[in-house]
Design a protein around this motif. Sequence first.
Motif, PDB file in Angstrom:
ATOM      1  N   GLU A  74       0.825  -1.212   0.000  1.00 54.93           N
ATOM      2  CA  GLU A  74       0.000   0.000   0.000  1.00 54.93           C
ATOM      3  C   GLU A  74       0.861   1.265   0.000  1.00 54.93           C
ATOM      4  OE1 GLU A  74      -0.500  -2.548   2.346  1.00 54.93           O
ATOM      5  OE2 GLU A  74      -1.924  -3.421   0.896  1.00 54.93           O
ATOM      6  N   GLY A  75       2.179   1.077  -0.059  1.00 54.87           N
ATOM      7  CA  GLY A  75       3.071   2.227  -0.112  1.00 54.87           C
ATOM      8  C   GLY A  75       3.442   2.810   1.230  1.00 54.87           C
ATOM      9  N   GLU A  76       3.103   2.110   2.334  1.00 55.24           N
ATOM     10  CA  GLU A  76       3.431   2.611   3.668  1.00 55.24           C
ATOM     11  C   GLU A  76       4.804   2.106   4.109  1.00 55.24           C
ATOM     12  OE1 GLU A  76       0.285   1.236   6.118  1.00 55.24           O
ATOM     13  OE2 GLU A  76      -1.220   2.566   5.246  1.00 55.24           O
ATOM     14  N   GLU A  77       5.471   2.909   4.938  1.00 55.98           N
ATOM     15  CA  GLU A  77       6.768   2.520   5.474  1.00 55.98           C
ATOM     16  C   GLU A  77       6.597   1.804   6.811  1.00 55.98           C
ATOM     17  OE1 GLU A  77       9.524   5.681   5.774  1.00 55.98           O
ATOM     18  OE2 GLU A  77       9.443   6.196   3.644  1.00 55.98           O
ATOM     19  N   MET A  78       7.449   0.820   7.056  1.00 53.44           N
ATOM     20  CA  MET A  78       7.411   0.085   8.306  1.00 53.44           C
ATOM     21  C   MET A  78       8.764  -0.579   8.530  1.00 53.44           C
ATOM     22  SD  MET A  78       5.424  -3.488   7.430  1.00 53.44           S
ATOM     23  CE  MET A  78       6.091  -4.229   8.917  1.00 53.44           C
ATOM     24  N   THR A  79       8.929  -1.197   9.698  1.00 49.86           N
ATOM     25  CA  THR A  79      10.104  -2.028   9.974  1.00 49.86           C
ATOM     26  C   THR A  79       9.607  -3.352  10.539  1.00 49.86           C
ATOM     27  OG1 THR A  79      10.416  -1.351  12.281  1.00 49.86           O
ATOM     28  CG2 THR A  79      11.422   0.056  10.581  1.00 49.86           C
ATOM     29  N   LEU A  80      10.492  -4.313  10.657  1.00 50.43           N
ATOM     30  CA  LEU A  80      10.104  -5.603  11.219  1.00 50.43           C
ATOM     31  C   LEU A  80       9.645  -5.462  12.667  1.00 50.43           C
ATOM     32  CD1 LEU A  80      12.861  -8.008   9.796  1.00 50.43           C
ATOM     33  CD2 LEU A  80      10.508  -7.723   9.011  1.00 50.43           C
ATOM     34  N   LEU A 145      -0.124 -13.916   0.621  1.00 53.28           N
ATOM     35  CA  LEU A 145       1.051 -13.187   1.082  1.00 53.28           C
ATOM     36  C   LEU A 145       0.879 -11.697   0.847  1.00 53.28           C
ATOM     37  CD1 LEU A 145       3.971 -15.390  -0.344  1.00 53.28           C
ATOM     38  CD2 LEU A 145       3.239 -15.243   2.040  1.00 53.28           C
ATOM     39  N   ALA A 146       1.163 -10.922   1.875  1.00 49.96           N
ATOM     40  CA  ALA A 146       1.180  -9.470   1.691  1.00 49.96           C
ATOM     41  C   ALA A 146       2.446  -9.108   0.914  1.00 49.96           C
ATOM     42  CB  ALA A 146       1.160  -8.766   3.041  1.00 49.96           C
ATOM     43  N   LEU A 147       2.414  -7.967   0.271  1.00 51.96           N
ATOM     44  CA  LEU A 147       3.534  -7.523  -0.552  1.00 51.96           C
ATOM     45  C   LEU A 147       4.444  -6.609   0.274  1.00 51.96           C
ATOM     46  CD1 LEU A 147       4.448  -7.879  -3.496  1.00 51.96           C
ATOM     47  CD2 LEU A 147       3.176  -5.798  -4.058  1.00 51.96           C
ATOM     48  N   TYR A 148       5.730  -6.952   0.317  1.00 49.48           N
ATOM     49  CA  TYR A 148       6.712  -6.129   1.016  1.00 49.48           C
ATOM     50  C   TYR A 148       7.937  -5.953   0.119  1.00 49.48           C
ATOM     51  CZ  TYR A 148       4.020  -7.278   5.227  1.00 49.48           C
ATOM     52  OH  TYR A 148       3.012  -7.448   6.148  1.00 49.48           O
ATOM     53  N   HIS A 149       8.534  -4.777   0.214  1.00 46.88           N
ATOM     54  CA  HIS A 149       9.694  -4.481  -0.634  1.00 46.88           C
ATOM     55  C   HIS A 149      10.756  -3.759   0.175  1.00 46.88           C
ATOM     56  CE1 HIS A 149      11.748  -1.981  -3.900  1.00 46.88           C
ATOM     57  NE2 HIS A 149      12.061  -3.227  -4.176  1.00 46.88           N
ATOM     58  N   ASP A 150      12.005  -4.147  -0.042  1.00 40.82           N
ATOM     59  CA  ASP A 150      13.136  -3.467   0.596  1.00 40.82           C
ATOM     60  C   ASP A 150      13.761  -2.519  -0.425  1.00 40.82           C
ATOM     61  OD1 ASP A 150      15.408  -2.646   1.903  1.00 40.82           O
ATOM     62  OD2 ASP A 150      16.473  -4.544   1.646  1.00 40.82           O
ATOM     63  N   PRO A 151      13.436  -1.237  -0.370  1.00 39.67           N
ATOM     64  CA  PRO A 151      13.931  -0.294  -1.369  1.00 39.67           C
ATOM     65  C   PRO A 151      15.437  -0.083  -1.312  1.00 39.67           C
ATOM     66  CG  PRO A 151      12.836   0.885   0.396  1.00 39.67           C
ATOM     67  CD  PRO A 151      12.595  -0.577   0.637  1.00 39.67           C
ATOM     68  N   ALA A 152      16.048  -0.296  -0.149  1.00 38.02           N
ATOM     69  CA  ALA A 152      17.489  -0.100  -0.014  1.00 38.02           C
ATOM     70  C   ALA A 152      18.280  -1.343  -0.429  1.00 38.02           C
ATOM     71  CB  ALA A 152      17.836   0.276   1.421  1.00 38.02           C
ATOM     72  N   LEU A 153      17.581  -2.480  -0.567  1.00 37.93           N
ATOM     73  CA  LEU A 153      18.215  -3.747  -0.939  1.00 37.93           C
ATOM     74  C   LEU A 153      19.335  -4.143   0.022  1.00 37.93           C
ATOM     75  CD1 LEU A 153      18.439  -3.206  -4.813  1.00 37.93           C
ATOM     76  CD2 LEU A 153      16.558  -4.158  -3.480  1.00 37.93           C
ATOM     77  N   ARG A 154      19.156  -3.823   1.307  1.00 34.95           N
ATOM     78  CA  ARG A 154      20.203  -4.120   2.282  1.00 34.95           C
ATOM     79  C   ARG A 154      19.704  -4.978   3.440  1.00 34.95           C
ATOM     80  NH1 ARG A 154      21.739   2.018   2.547  1.00 34.95           N
ATOM     81  NH2 ARG A 154      22.933   2.254   0.635  1.00 34.95           N
ATOM     82  N   LEU A 155      18.426  -5.208   3.523  1.00 34.20           N
ATOM     83  CA  LEU A 155      17.855  -5.876   4.691  1.00 34.20           C
ATOM     84  C   LEU A 155      18.392  -7.301   4.863  1.00 34.20           C
ATOM     85  CD1 LEU A 155      15.883  -4.380   6.521  1.00 34.20           C
ATOM     86  CD2 LEU A 155      14.066  -5.827   5.632  1.00 34.20           C
ATOM     87  N   ALA A 156      18.460  -8.048   3.763  1.00 34.52           N
ATOM     88  CA  ALA A 156      18.940  -9.429   3.838  1.00 34.52           C
ATOM     89  C   ALA A 156      20.381  -9.478   4.329  1.00 34.52           C
ATOM     90  CB  ALA A 156      18.814 -10.110   2.478  1.00 34.52           C
ATOM     91  N   MET A 157      21.199  -8.554   3.853  1.00 33.61           N
ATOM     92  CA  MET A 157      22.594  -8.512   4.282  1.00 33.61           C
ATOM     93  C   MET A 157      22.696  -8.210   5.780  1.00 33.61           C
ATOM     94  SD  MET A 157      25.713  -6.201   2.724  1.00 33.61           S
ATOM     95  CE  MET A 157      25.350  -6.823   1.082  1.00 33.61           C
ATOM     96  N   ALA A 158      21.857  -7.277   6.239  1.00 35.25           N
ATOM     97  CA  ALA A 158      21.865  -6.926   7.659  1.00 35.25           C
ATOM     98  C   ALA A 158      21.424  -8.102   8.524  1.00 35.25           C
ATOM     99  CB  ALA A 158      20.955  -5.722   7.903  1.00 35.25           C
ATOM    100  N   ALA A 159      20.598  -8.976   7.956  1.00 38.42           N
ATOM    101  CA  ALA A 159      20.117 -10.150   8.693  1.00 38.42           C
ATOM    102  C   ALA A 159      21.125 -11.297   8.673  1.00 38.42           C
ATOM    103  CB  ALA A 159      18.794 -10.623   8.108  1.00 38.42           C
ATOM    104  N   GLY A 160      22.238 -11.102   7.962  1.00 32.90           N
ATOM    105  CA  GLY A 160      23.258 -12.149   7.907  1.00 32.90           C
ATOM    106  C   GLY A 160      23.004 -13.180   6.835  1.00 32.90           C
ATOM    107  N   SER A 161      22.206 -12.813   5.826  1.00 37.31           N
ATOM    108  CA  SER A 161      21.918 -13.745   4.740  1.00 37.31           C
ATOM    109  C   SER A 161      23.144 -13.949   3.874  1.00 37.31           C
ATOM    110  CB  SER A 161      20.766 -13.204   3.882  1.00 37.31           C
ATOM    111  OG  SER A 161      20.621 -13.964   2.701  1.00 37.31           O
ATOM    112  N   ARG A 162      23.362 -15.201   3.440  1.00 41.75           N
ATOM    113  CA  ARG A 162      24.485 -15.510   2.557  1.00 41.75           C
ATOM    114  C   ARG A 162      24.009 -15.821   1.150  1.00 41.75           C
ATOM    115  NH1 ARG A 162      28.566 -19.167   6.322  1.00 41.75           N
ATOM    116  NH2 ARG A 162      28.874 -17.596   7.949  1.00 41.75           N
ATOM    117  N   GLY A 163      22.781 -15.529   0.871  1.00 40.71           N
ATOM    118  CA  GLY A 163      22.234 -15.776  -0.459  1.00 40.71           C
ATOM    119  C   GLY A 163      20.724 -15.805  -0.392  1.00 40.71           C
ATOM    120  N   LEU A 164      20.089 -15.896  -1.540  1.00 40.28           N
ATOM    121  CA  LEU A 164      18.637 -15.970  -1.618  1.00 40.28           C
ATOM    122  C   LEU A 164      18.225 -17.337  -2.151  1.00 40.28           C
ATOM    123  CD1 LEU A 164      17.707 -12.469  -3.156  1.00 40.28           C
ATOM    124  CD2 LEU A 164      17.800 -13.129  -0.745  1.00 40.28           C
TER     125      LEU A 164
END
Length: 202
Positions: A74-80, A145-164
């Motif tokens: 819906e275009g709203e900003e939020m965090t986990l 599933l609700a739609l969520y987007h990470d505009p900075a493309l950094r969230l996965a890295m911050a979570a310690g992800s090593r891949g998708l």
Amino acid sequence: MFERFGAFLKARGLTSAIIAAAILGLAGFLYVISTALVSSPPGPLDSYARGEMSQFVTLNEAPPQPLGRIITGEGEEMTLADRRGGLVLVNFWATWCAPCVVEMPELDALQARLGSEDFEVMAISMDRTMDEARRFYEENALEHLALYHDPALRLAMAAGSRGLPTTILYDRHGGEIGRLTGEAAWASDDAIALIEAALERY
């Protein structure tokens, strides 16, 4: 005289080698003992990490829950942090990631079956734009599933992800329960059992 001196050096060299070997052996022994002492006990869900969920692991030192900005459908900003109070299964995915595309219907089915105020599957797109993810949802009839987007493309890295894809289960306070890297059958009986066990314990 020189012969005696050479013999003395050889003896000293042998003694030094023996001492060094003893020190290394002791250091190795102490390392093994200390590792055993500091290792964390089995997590409450470890017994459920079987079958389709066999790759689900609990980290001894999990990174903190990332709190970067997310954009909703819906275009709203939020965090986990805005989802604390209930369990959240965060899935980092993208339309260009083949394993992600395969498991998205599974995550949609999991949300359809167990989604509630106490549990949500949050599939966070790492695509360049929200429109790419939205189009994928429409083309694949992902209705739960609700739609969520990470505009900075950094969230996965911050979570310690090593891949998708990387999927992380967080408790009601934002603490990490465990994670699974790679594609998984999230609508399987094994996955349902793991999530239901988490709902009971966390």
